[in-house]
Scaffold this active site. Sequence first.
Site, mmCIF file in Angstrom:
data_model
loop_
_atom_site.group_PDB
_atom_site.id
_atom_site.type_symbol
_atom_site.label_atom_id
_atom_site.label_comp_id
_atom_site.label_asym_id
_atom_site.label_seq_id
_atom_site.Cartn_x
_atom_site.Cartn_y
_atom_site.Cartn_z
ATOM 1 N N GLU A 17 0.815 -1.216 0.000
ATOM 2 C CA GLU A 17 0.000 0.000 0.000
ATOM 3 C C GLU A 17 0.853 1.273 0.000
ATOM 4 O O GLU A 17 0.388 2.338 0.405
ATOM 5 C CB GLU A 17 -0.959 -0.025 1.201
ATOM 6 C CG GLU A 17 -1.986 -1.137 1.066
ATOM 7 C CD GLU A 17 -2.734 -1.421 2.360
ATOM 8 O OE1 GLU A 17 -3.819 -0.878 2.529
ATOM 9 O OE2 GLU A 17 -2.209 -2.174 3.187
ATOM 10 N N SER A 147 -6.685 -3.472 1.696
ATOM 11 C CA SER A 147 -7.134 -2.940 0.405
ATOM 12 C C SER A 147 -7.870 -3.971 -0.455
ATOM 13 O O SER A 147 -7.862 -3.874 -1.679
ATOM 14 C CB SER A 147 -5.958 -2.368 -0.397
ATOM 15 O OG SER A 147 -5.387 -1.281 0.270
ATOM 16 N N TYR A 213 -9.991 2.710 -4.589
ATOM 17 C CA TYR A 213 -9.001 3.711 -4.984
ATOM 18 C C TYR A 213 -9.185 4.308 -6.368
ATOM 19 O O TYR A 213 -8.637 5.365 -6.652
ATOM 20 C CB TYR A 213 -7.594 3.112 -4.881
ATOM 21 C CG TYR A 213 -7.287 2.644 -3.486
ATOM 22 C CD1 TYR A 213 -7.269 3.552 -2.423
ATOM 23 C CD2 TYR A 213 -7.046 1.306 -3.210
ATOM 24 C CE1 TYR A 213 -7.003 3.133 -1.137
ATOM 25 C CE2 TYR A 213 -6.783 0.881 -1.924
ATOM 26 C CZ TYR A 213 -6.756 1.794 -0.895
ATOM 27 O OH TYR A 213 -6.501 1.385 0.373
ATOM 28 N N ARG A 252 -10.216 3.071 12.321
ATOM 29 C CA ARG A 252 -11.511 2.931 11.635
ATOM 30 C C ARG A 252 -11.960 1.479 11.701
ATOM 31 O O ARG A 252 -11.171 0.573 11.430
ATOM 32 C CB ARG A 252 -11.370 3.354 10.177
ATOM 33 C CG ARG A 252 -12.613 3.968 9.581
ATOM 34 C CD ARG A 252 -12.460 4.117 8.077
ATOM 35 N NE ARG A 252 -12.571 2.826 7.447
ATOM 36 C CZ ARG A 252 -11.781 2.393 6.461
ATOM 37 N NH1 ARG A 252 -10.815 3.142 5.976
ATOM 38 N NH2 ARG A 252 -11.961 1.193 5.953
ATOM 39 N N ASP A 254 -14.489 -1.469 10.399
ATOM 40 C CA ASP A 254 -15.366 -1.862 9.288
ATOM 41 C C ASP A 254 -16.335 -2.931 9.770
ATOM 42 O O ASP A 254 -15.933 -3.869 10.466
ATOM 43 C CB ASP A 254 -14.552 -2.473 8.134
ATOM 44 C CG ASP A 254 -13.652 -1.476 7.423
ATOM 45 O OD1 ASP A 254 -13.846 -0.255 7.607
ATOM 46 O OD2 ASP A 254 -12.758 -1.922 6.680
ATOM 47 N N GLU A 267 -13.105 -5.813 10.526
ATOM 48 C CA GLU A 267 -11.690 -5.543 10.827
ATOM 49 C C GLU A 267 -11.553 -4.143 11.393
ATOM 50 O O GLU A 267 -12.457 -3.318 11.283
ATOM 51 C CB GLU A 267 -10.830 -5.662 9.565
ATOM 52 C CG GLU A 267 -11.229 -4.668 8.498
ATOM 53 C CD GLU A 267 -10.102 -4.316 7.532
ATOM 54 O OE1 GLU A 267 -8.935 -4.674 7.777
ATOM 55 O OE2 GLU A 267 -10.401 -3.630 6.543
ATOM 56 N N ASN A 269 -8.873 -0.904 11.074
ATOM 57 C CA ASN A 269 -7.731 -0.308 10.384
ATOM 58 C C ASN A 269 -7.086 0.667 11.360
ATOM 59 O O ASN A 269 -7.725 1.632 11.784
ATOM 60 C CB ASN A 269 -8.202 0.438 9.137
ATOM 61 C CG ASN A 269 -8.948 -0.493 8.190
ATOM 62 O OD1 ASN A 269 -8.340 -1.266 7.467
ATOM 63 N ND2 ASN A 269 -10.276 -0.457 8.226
ATOM 64 N N GLY A 273 -6.676 5.452 5.653
ATOM 65 C CA GLY A 273 -6.343 6.490 4.671
ATOM 66 C C GLY A 273 -6.592 7.889 5.215
ATOM 67 O O GLY A 273 -7.549 8.121 5.959
HETATM 68 N N1 ADP Z 1 -17.754 -11.645 5.533
HETATM 69 C C1 ADP Z 1 -18.033 -10.669 4.660
HETATM 70 N N2 ADP Z 1 -19.305 -10.502 4.199
HETATM 71 C C2 ADP Z 1 -19.603 -9.528 3.310
HETATM 72 N N3 ADP Z 1 -18.694 -8.676 2.784
HETATM 73 C C3 ADP Z 1 -17.408 -8.782 3.201
HETATM 74 C C4 ADP Z 1 -17.017 -9.769 4.160
HETATM 75 N N4 ADP Z 1 -15.681 -9.635 4.367
HETATM 76 C C5 ADP Z 1 -15.273 -8.618 3.596
HETATM 77 N N5 ADP Z 1 -16.307 -8.093 2.875
HETATM 78 C C6 ADP Z 1 -16.211 -7.000 1.884
HETATM 79 O O1 ADP Z 1 -14.860 -6.882 1.457
HETATM 80 C C7 ADP Z 1 -14.307 -5.624 1.807
HETATM 81 C C8 ADP Z 1 -12.881 -5.761 2.314
HETATM 82 O O2 ADP Z 1 -12.848 -6.629 3.428
HETATM 83 P P1 ADP Z 1 -12.044 -6.335 4.747
HETATM 84 O O3 ADP Z 1 -12.147 -7.537 5.614
HETATM 85 O O4 ADP Z 1 -12.485 -5.024 5.322
HETATM 86 O O5 ADP Z 1 -10.528 -6.271 4.238
HETATM 87 P P2 ADP Z 1 -9.535 -5.096 3.783
HETATM 88 O O6 ADP Z 1 -8.449 -5.121 4.795
HETATM 89 O O7 ADP Z 1 -9.037 -5.537 2.461
HETATM 90 O O8 ADP Z 1 -10.316 -3.825 3.766
HETATM 91 C C9 ADP Z 1 -15.249 -5.073 2.864
HETATM 92 O O9 ADP Z 1 -15.175 -3.665 2.848
HETATM 93 C C10 ADP Z 1 -16.587 -5.645 2.433
HETATM 94 O O10 ADP Z 1 -17.121 -4.906 1.332
HETATM 95 MG MG MG Z 2 -11.604 -3.039 5.185
#
Ligand code: ADP
Ligand code: MG
Length: 307
Positions: A17, A147, A213, A252, A254, A267, A269, A273
Amino acid sequence: MSDLGKVAVLYGGKSAEREISLMSGTAVLNALLARGVDAHGFDPRDRGLEQLLIEHYDRVFIALHGRYGEDGTVQGALELMGIPYTGSGVLGSALAMDKLRTKLVWEAAGIGAAPHVRCDAGIAPDFDGAVAMLGLPLMVKPVHEGSSIGMTKVARAQDLPEAFALAARYDSVILIEQFIEGTELTVGVLGDEALPVIRLETPRVFYDYQAKYFSDDTRYICPSGLPAKQEQAIQAASIEAFRVLACRGWGRVDLMLGQDGRSYFLEVNTAPGMTDHSLVPMAARVRGMSFDDLVIRILELARVGTD
Ligand SMILES: Nc1ncnc2c1ncn2[C@@H]1O[C@H](COP(=O)(O)OP(=O)(O)O)[C@@H](O)[C@H]1O
Ligand SMILES: [Mg+2]
């Protein structure tokens, strides 16, 4: 702002990244300079961190994303040098970087997360067993990347091996998760406070790298439009999810708001960003805080030492 001393903005670095980090760091540096802070950019790819001591830096703003910056390693070096830095400490940073351990902590603490199966890259997993246990669709992801790199949404069982092989290119540990249908939310944390919730709407299969991005087809809705009570409950749960991982300062969280009305945390962060169109700055603005104010506040929260 002279009481903030001489400040290094760590940006760039060696992770996947890097480019995003350069954008975040440049925006942070410009904000600090605009406020009269004695701030300097510092790219740890090109210079050893010991230069921070040699050049008498008082504080560090970490604008690195991913490995060697967001994962506890740089935090450990700064702890040893005794230089206060922004965001989470060693433990919180390392835990948040590992999506599997993050989920294990949350599950133990009774915080909702998507049901999952853990797999090792070298060992062919029991795909049928995973589908039987978790249902379809599924999300396959490497445990350490960010990402949305190496992630696939799988709707048909026969597509699982290919998604697994892709994730295994990035990591030795892979998560197969239940795909949570519902509304995607993200919650900025600043000190003890949760910022206004942001709702994401993407026409894509999920919020992937392209959506994050490059394309402008994702809608970011803040204020979220959720009923006030629900918004507050999600903010409180997000603060708890953040704290139980030993995270601090800012970050942040999620999550997916499932169709069953429950929150499924994805997760944290710990160095999200920080360009002026990033999500934490967007939420801060809704809360009445400018980008420059936000940067100063994050820097004021810089510290050293474990909690
Ligand atoms: N279990 C899940 N169910 C539905 N959508 C998911 C799930 N896990 C991830 N996502 C989707 O994938 C994106 C990235 O996943 P995330 O775990 O936040 O990893 P990253 O570190 O790449 O952001 C999320 O913002 C969401 O849109
Ligand atoms: Mg994420």
